[in-house]
Motif scaffolding. Structure first.
Motif, PDB file in Angstrom:
ATOM      1  N   PHE A  56     -12.705  80.285 -96.014  1.00 50.03           N
ATOM      2  CA  PHE A  56     -11.390  80.766 -96.383  1.00 50.03           C
ATOM      3  C   PHE A  56     -10.972  81.589 -97.813  1.00 50.03           C
ATOM      4  O   PHE A  56     -10.161  82.362 -97.837  1.00 50.03           O
ATOM      5  N   THR A  57     -11.779  81.234 -98.699  1.00 50.14           N
ATOM      6  CA  THR A  57     -11.490  82.001 -99.947  1.00 50.14           C
ATOM      7  C   THR A  57     -12.322  83.035-100.146  1.00 50.14           C
ATOM      8  O   THR A  57     -12.501  83.602-101.469  1.00 50.14           O
ATOM      9  N   VAL A  58     -13.503  83.374 -99.152  1.00 48.01           N
ATOM     10  CA  VAL A  58     -14.341  84.347 -99.423  1.00 48.01           C
ATOM     11  C   VAL A  58     -14.751  85.198 -98.396  1.00 48.01           C
ATOM     12  O   VAL A  58     -15.566  85.753 -98.006  1.00 48.01           O
ATOM     13  N   ARG A  59     -13.380  85.351 -97.462  1.00 49.25           N
ATOM     14  CA  ARG A  59     -13.362  86.064 -96.485  1.00 49.25           C
ATOM     15  C   ARG A  59     -14.305  86.149 -95.175  1.00 49.25           C
ATOM     16  O   ARG A  59     -15.179  87.062 -95.192  1.00 49.25           O
ATOM     17  N   GLY A  60     -14.711  84.726 -94.909  1.00 49.83           N
ATOM     18  CA  GLY A  60     -15.733  84.606 -93.750  1.00 49.83           C
ATOM     19  C   GLY A  60     -15.250  85.330 -92.461  1.00 49.83           C
ATOM     20  O   GLY A  60     -14.208  85.609 -92.250  1.00 49.83           O
ATOM     21  N   ARG A  61     -16.302  85.835 -91.940  1.00 47.23           N
ATOM     22  CA  ARG A  61     -16.431  86.429 -90.626  1.00 47.23           C
ATOM     23  C   ARG A  61     -17.561  86.132 -89.798  1.00 47.23           C
ATOM     24  O   ARG A  61     -18.592  85.962 -90.256  1.00 47.23           O
ATOM     25  N   ILE A  62     -17.066  85.868 -88.436  1.00 43.75           N
ATOM     26  CA  ILE A  62     -18.195  85.470 -87.607  1.00 43.75           C
ATOM     27  C   ILE A  62     -18.169  86.480 -86.216  1.00 43.75           C
ATOM     28  O   ILE A  62     -17.179  86.636 -85.707  1.00 43.75           O
TER      29      ILE A  62
END
Length: 107
Positions: A56-62
């Motif tokens: 959430f602080t590093v723009r995670g994407r899956i």
């Protein structure tokens, strides 16, 4: 080829992936049991610290590539601003329609 989030088989896993991709920490936490646990590359981690640092602080994407075991096991490309893109495996334990544990690591 990516599997659209809406096509994922398990509703809890679908919500989990959608929340990550939307950057919605509250929706993410809502799909977990209150005592949910997790591991990363075989080591148990503090769930809240890990999701903040890795998602959430590093723009995670899956981006899900494959699913198996009724939607409880995924292979996905996971991307964040810290590590870039990596191929990851995710396994989920579902309890009462919520995720009680997830295990992730490089695939």
């Amino acid at each position: 080829m990516t599997i659209a989030t809406a096509k994922l088989s398990d509703p809890a896993v679908r919500t989990f992936v959608a929340a990550i991709n939307a950057g919605d920490r509250d929706a993410f936490l809502a799909v977990l049991t209150p005592d949910a646990t997790m591991s990363d590359d075989g080591s148990d981690r503090d769930l809240r610290d890990w999701i903040d640092k890795e998602i959430f602080t590093v723009r995670g994407r899956i981006d899900v590539q494959t699913e198996s075991d009724g939607g409880h096991a995924l292979i996905a490309n996971f991307t964040n601003e810290t590590w870039g893109e990596m191929r990851t495996a995710w396994r989920f334990t579902i309890d009462g329609g919520k995720i009680s544990r997830f295990d992730t690591g490089q695939a």
